[in-house]
Design a protein around this motif. Structure first.
Motif, PDB file in Angstrom:
ATOM      1  N   LEU A 156      47.744 -41.786 -16.863  1.00  0.00           N
ATOM      2  CA  LEU A 156      46.177 -41.220 -15.806  1.00  0.00           C
ATOM      3  C   LEU A 156      45.653 -42.961 -16.212  1.00  0.00           C
ATOM      4  O   LEU A 156      44.848 -43.281 -15.010  1.00  0.00           O
ATOM      5  N   SER A 157      45.287 -43.296 -17.328  1.00  0.00           N
ATOM      6  CA  SER A 157      44.877 -44.754 -17.267  1.00  0.00           C
ATOM      7  C   SER A 157      45.037 -45.229 -16.439  1.00  0.00           C
ATOM      8  O   SER A 157      44.146 -46.305 -16.299  1.00  0.00           O
ATOM      9  N   ASP A 158      46.468 -45.623 -16.392  1.00  0.00           N
ATOM     10  CA  ASP A 158      46.822 -46.641 -15.513  1.00  0.00           C
ATOM     11  C   ASP A 158      46.323 -46.255 -13.675  1.00  0.00           C
ATOM     12  O   ASP A 158      45.034 -47.003 -12.924  1.00  0.00           O
ATOM     13  N   TRP A 159      46.214 -45.113 -13.332  1.00  0.00           N
ATOM     14  CA  TRP A 159      45.341 -44.543 -12.341  1.00  0.00           C
ATOM     15  C   TRP A 159      43.811 -44.877 -11.908  1.00  0.00           C
ATOM     16  O   TRP A 159      43.679 -45.727 -11.157  1.00  0.00           O
ATOM     17  N   LEU A 160      43.282 -44.572 -13.195  1.00  0.00           N
ATOM     18  CA  LEU A 160      42.250 -44.664 -12.756  1.00  0.00           C
ATOM     19  C   LEU A 160      41.263 -46.486 -13.050  1.00  0.00           C
ATOM     20  O   LEU A 160      40.191 -46.938 -12.582  1.00  0.00           O
ATOM     21  N   SER A 161      42.737 -47.724 -13.568  1.00  0.00           N
ATOM     22  CA  SER A 161      42.281 -48.994 -13.670  1.00  0.00           C
ATOM     23  C   SER A 161      42.123 -49.182 -12.281  1.00  0.00           C
ATOM     24  O   SER A 161      41.691 -50.922 -11.866  1.00  0.00           O
ATOM     25  N   THR A 162      43.074 -48.471 -11.182  1.00  0.00           N
ATOM     26  CA  THR A 162      43.117 -49.199 -10.044  1.00  0.00           C
ATOM     27  C   THR A 162      42.672 -48.482  -9.081  1.00  0.00           C
ATOM     28  O   THR A 162      43.078 -48.896  -8.400  1.00  0.00           O
ATOM     29  N   ALA A 163      42.331 -47.062  -9.107  1.00  0.00           N
ATOM     30  CA  ALA A 163      42.269 -45.855  -7.571  1.00  0.00           C
ATOM     31  C   ALA A 163      40.801 -46.622  -7.037  1.00  0.00           C
ATOM     32  O   ALA A 163      41.354 -46.798  -5.803  1.00  0.00           O
TER      33      ALA A 163
END
Length: 297
Positions: A156-163
């Motif tokens: 989730l943290s990776d997705w939030l940083s790039t979404a």
């Protein structure tokens, strides 16, 4: 799959796929003209506020069995939340309250009961600013997607940083969110807390949301520190610099004072016309300092 045309010309055409494969196939066919819809509470808010245009097609995923319910692996401490699980179901689940208490508290604080009966955990996550996100981030969350050909897993943290910058995820279907309970070391005690600070009690963007999880060893030193913040239009995230600083430190007045200053320095929320950045920083720092003080006592 089935479809029905609405009676009002301005209303979208609604599709009812029976499986995730059908839903993803429809999205691929409709492209930007089609939007996945679950509870619809976020979509309706965006339409009414002018933040998003009403699409020509809605892909209703509410009847897809694969997106429902909670699965728990007791041995690994891992829980998988179907993207269509409502916030009310999360709020009232004894299993969630026992295993992931911060998520229970977060669900309680979101909107009104009538909204929570419709709103889903998947929709709250995909908003990118949902009040459940700081709580989820404490539990090493992983998103599970259907990308049209196979399954895809993403922290989730990776997705939030790039979404926000890379919206290709909108072509995928979120299937579930998996969480893992933090392991409890021997002879340590765990303290957790979730707070939402808002301008009023119900249905308003939060000023700050904060989730907190620490362990204290027999020497009153901090272990496994996890701090996550969000609120308003701030993309929620863990404050890893502060977490690493705290690990191994004694939970005393000096450290609490230092961590207050570090949060004010490192936390970067978004301000707005109602609440400036400086207030959000101090509110977040006060919440964590208060929880550390409670744990130390």
């Amino acid at each position: 799959m089935a479809a029905n045309a609405q009676g009002v010309a301005e209303a979208p055409f609604v599709w009812h796929p029976a499986t995730t494969a059908e839903a993803v196939q429809l999205k691929a066919s409709l492209g930007a003209e089609g939007v996945f819809a679950a509870g619809g509470t976020l979509l309706r808010t965006q339409w009414e506020s002018g933040l998003a245009a009403m699409p020509n097609h809605l892909i209703n995923i509410g009847a897809i069995v694969e997106l429902q319910g909670l699965q728990l692996d007791v041995g690994s401490g891992r829980g998988s939340f179907g993207a269509m699980m409502t916030l009310s179901d999360i709020r009232t689940s004894p299993i969630v309250n026992t295993r992931f208490p911060l998520l229970t508290e977060a669900a309680r604080s979101i909107a009104a009961p009538s909204i929570r009966n419709l709103a889903t955990i998947g929709g709250n996550v995909l908003s990118m600013v949902g009040d459940s996100l700081p709580a989820l981030l404490i539990y090493d969350p992983v998103l599970h997607w259907h990308d049209g050909s196979s399954g895809l897993e993403e922290p989730l943290s990776d997705w939030l940083s790039t979404a926000a910058a890379h919206p290709a995820w909108k072509e995928r279907l979120l299937l579930s969110v998996s969480l893992t309970e933090p392991a409890l070391d021997s002879n340590t005690k765990r303290f957790v807390a979730y707070h939402k600070v808002g301008r009023r009690d119900a249905f308003t963007p939060s000023v700050v949301t904060a989730a907190f999880s620490i362990q204290l060893d027999p020497d009153n030193r901090l272990r496994d520190v996890r701090l996550a913040f969000g609120g308003g239009q701030t993309i929620p995230h863990r404050l890893e610099t502060v977490e690493q600083f705290l690990i191994g430190k004694p939970a005393d007045k000096k450290i609490i004072t230092e961590v207050y200053s570090m949060i004010v320095e490192h936390y970067e929320p978004k301000g707005d016309a109602f609440v400036p950045v400086s207030y959000r920083k101090k509110a977040a720092a006060n919440l964590i300092a208060s929880e550390l003080w409670k744990a130390a006592r």
